[in-house]
Design an enzyme around this catalytic site. Sequence first.
Site, PDB file in Angstrom:
ATOM      1  N   ARG A 238      19.215  -5.641   2.569  1.00  0.00           N
ATOM      2  CA  ARG A 238      17.849  -5.702   3.114  1.00  0.00           C
ATOM      3  C   ARG A 238      17.290  -4.302   3.369  1.00  0.00           C
ATOM      4  O   ARG A 238      16.081  -4.114   3.506  1.00  0.00           O
ATOM      5  CB  ARG A 238      17.806  -6.578   4.376  1.00  0.00           C
ATOM      6  CG  ARG A 238      16.407  -6.794   4.896  1.00  0.00           C
ATOM      7  CD  ARG A 238      16.180  -8.120   5.654  1.00  0.00           C
ATOM      8  NE  ARG A 238      17.232  -8.499   6.555  1.00  0.00           N
ATOM      9  CZ  ARG A 238      17.513  -7.879   7.710  1.00  0.00           C
ATOM     10  NH1 ARG A 238      16.795  -6.853   8.101  1.00  0.00           N
ATOM     11  NH2 ARG A 238      18.494  -8.298   8.471  1.00  0.00           N
TER      12      ARG A 238
ATOM     13  N   TYR B 275      -9.540  -4.476  -4.330  1.00  0.00           N
ATOM     14  CA  TYR B 275      -8.554  -5.535  -4.496  1.00  0.00           C
ATOM     15  C   TYR B 275      -8.696  -6.553  -3.360  1.00  0.00           C
ATOM     16  O   TYR B 275      -8.596  -6.192  -2.184  1.00  0.00           O
ATOM     17  CB  TYR B 275      -7.132  -4.970  -4.554  1.00  0.00           C
ATOM     18  CG  TYR B 275      -6.165  -6.082  -4.824  1.00  0.00           C
ATOM     19  CD1 TYR B 275      -6.174  -6.726  -6.057  1.00  0.00           C
ATOM     20  CD2 TYR B 275      -5.314  -6.544  -3.842  1.00  0.00           C
ATOM     21  CE1 TYR B 275      -5.341  -7.796  -6.301  1.00  0.00           C
ATOM     22  CE2 TYR B 275      -4.472  -7.622  -4.083  1.00  0.00           C
ATOM     23  CZ  TYR B 275      -4.499  -8.242  -5.315  1.00  0.00           C
ATOM     24  OH  TYR B 275      -3.686  -9.316  -5.545  1.00  0.00           O
TER      25      TYR B 275
ATOM     26  N   LYS C  45       2.026  -4.319 -12.107  1.00  0.00           N
ATOM     27  CA  LYS C  45       1.047  -4.026 -13.143  1.00  0.00           C
ATOM     28  C   LYS C  45       1.638  -3.025 -14.156  1.00  0.00           C
ATOM     29  O   LYS C  45       2.635  -3.323 -14.751  1.00  0.00           O
ATOM     30  CB  LYS C  45      -0.242  -3.538 -12.484  1.00  0.00           C
ATOM     31  CG  LYS C  45      -0.686  -4.418 -11.272  1.00  0.00           C
ATOM     32  CD  LYS C  45      -1.099  -5.823 -11.651  1.00  0.00           C
ATOM     33  CE  LYS C  45      -1.271  -6.746 -10.446  1.00  0.00           C
ATOM     34  NZ  LYS C  45      -2.207  -6.280  -9.420  1.00  0.00           N
TER      35      LYS C  45
HETATM   36  C1  LIG Z   1      -2.419  -6.476  -8.078  1.00  0.00           C
HETATM   37  C2  LIG Z   1      -2.999  -5.464  -7.211  1.00  0.00           C
HETATM   38  C3  LIG Z   1      -2.594  -5.313  -5.874  1.00  0.00           C
HETATM   39  C4  LIG Z   1      -1.588  -6.226  -5.217  1.00  0.00           C
HETATM   40  O1  LIG Z   1      -0.350  -6.183  -5.839  1.00  0.00           O
HETATM   41  P1  LIG Z   1       0.636  -7.447  -5.973  1.00  0.00           P
HETATM   42  O2  LIG Z   1       1.795  -6.891  -6.700  1.00  0.00           O
HETATM   43  O3  LIG Z   1      -0.103  -8.523  -6.722  1.00  0.00           O
HETATM   44  O4  LIG Z   1       0.956  -7.891  -4.590  1.00  0.00           O
HETATM   45  C5  LIG Z   1      -3.185  -4.308  -5.138  1.00  0.00           C
HETATM   46  N1  LIG Z   1      -4.121  -3.494  -5.665  1.00  0.00           N
HETATM   47  C6  LIG Z   1      -4.548  -3.615  -6.933  1.00  0.00           C
HETATM   48  C7  LIG Z   1      -5.587  -2.684  -7.467  1.00  0.00           C
HETATM   49  C8  LIG Z   1      -3.993  -4.600  -7.755  1.00  0.00           C
HETATM   50  O5  LIG Z   1      -4.426  -4.729  -9.013  1.00  0.00           O
END
Ligand SMILES: *Cc1c(COP(=O)(O)O)cnc(C)c1O
Length: 383
Positions: A55, A107, A204
């Site tokens: 953890r 976001y 991403k």
């Molecule tokens: C997807 C995204 C997030 C959040 O990330 P997760 O991995 O989906 O929790 C935050 N900021 C931006 C610009 C994003 O595209």
Amino acid sequence: MKKPSQLSLSPATRTAQALHFINPVHGAVVPGIEPASTFARDGDYMPIGNAVYARDGGPTVEHAEAILADLDGAASSLLFTSGMSAAVALFETLEAGDHVTCPIVGYHGTIGWLHRLVEKRGVKATFYDATQDGALAAAITPDTKIVWIETPTNPNWDITDIAEAAELAHAAGAKLAVDCTVASPCTTQALELGADIAFHSATKYMNGHSDITGGVLSLSETGPFADELRMIRTLQGTVMAAFEAWLLIRGLRTLHLRFERASESAMAIAKHFENHPKLSAVLFPGLPSHPGHAIAARQMTNGFGGMLSLVALSREAAHHVATHTQVFIPATSLGGVESLIEHRIAVEGPHSVVAPELLRLSIGIESVSDLIADLEQALENAP
Ligand SMILES: *Cc1c(COP(=O)(O)O)cnc(C)c1O
């Protein structure tokens, strides 16, 4: 073994080799997965390595974090189970009465969480218009602890000057946190530009294959703030697991290649569809017509990324296009090898501030001529 230690290597080289990884026991050129939840101690009852309990993190997570810290030029990077759990950990450092800034259009998960902190925890927040000069400066107060910016913002791709935001934040005694999910470290070095925290959804571009969720906080300094964030992660139990970290390492090895291809294709698509009769606008910071282009060109030094939006002539037309592509996959998320199309307002729901005509595109690594032909055929019969 002779190591190329005298060479000054580029981040692309170091990342492709997962930091010149060679397993010291058997020579494997790919790091293994260490799934253990607990780690034994030695004869003096001291931990044998860095790890004690999963953890807190473990060897595979640490390897991924070392690559991320190298990419961001950070003192340390912390990996979380998602972008949102990383953002939540950062905002957990705020006390009642502390103030934070955030773009109005950005976001939606971050915005939603800040609204919750305002309602339930007595945190103060100002949502500023990232398209207006001076709006961020006006949003900062003597109570501001975190200046949160996003650049480019999702899904209009508004650009904020990171160096200027850092000066504003620091003058107010606040930390600058930059959501640079869309501007990966291949193109934007947020910490070098003055940010204290570079945030990425590793879901991403960093992973790039749409098969894990992950989040990163890259920190400019070690010290009490970094320790607090690590403690929050341990006690919230939001460290990335070993298998996900291993997939992330694998994804990171091709980050520069994927980002370069996505940036090139997005530029070609933006140029192709600018002035298209079935569209009222193409939003892409790489186009000279984009209001943030000059700043973007300064701080996105190696491509404008693969995110752009097409503004159709009506909500119905946007819906038509989003439901008639054959190559673009109609799904949310971004930064993967497969191109995605999204009718954003339908995904964000009734509280969305996004234009109903807006189509968000995440450009992948497919043949760009296939992508252009697909959008053309979907637009052809749009009302
Ligand atoms: C997807 C995204 C997030 C959040 O990330 P997760 O991995 O989906 O929790 C935050 N900021 C931006 C610009 C994003 O595209």
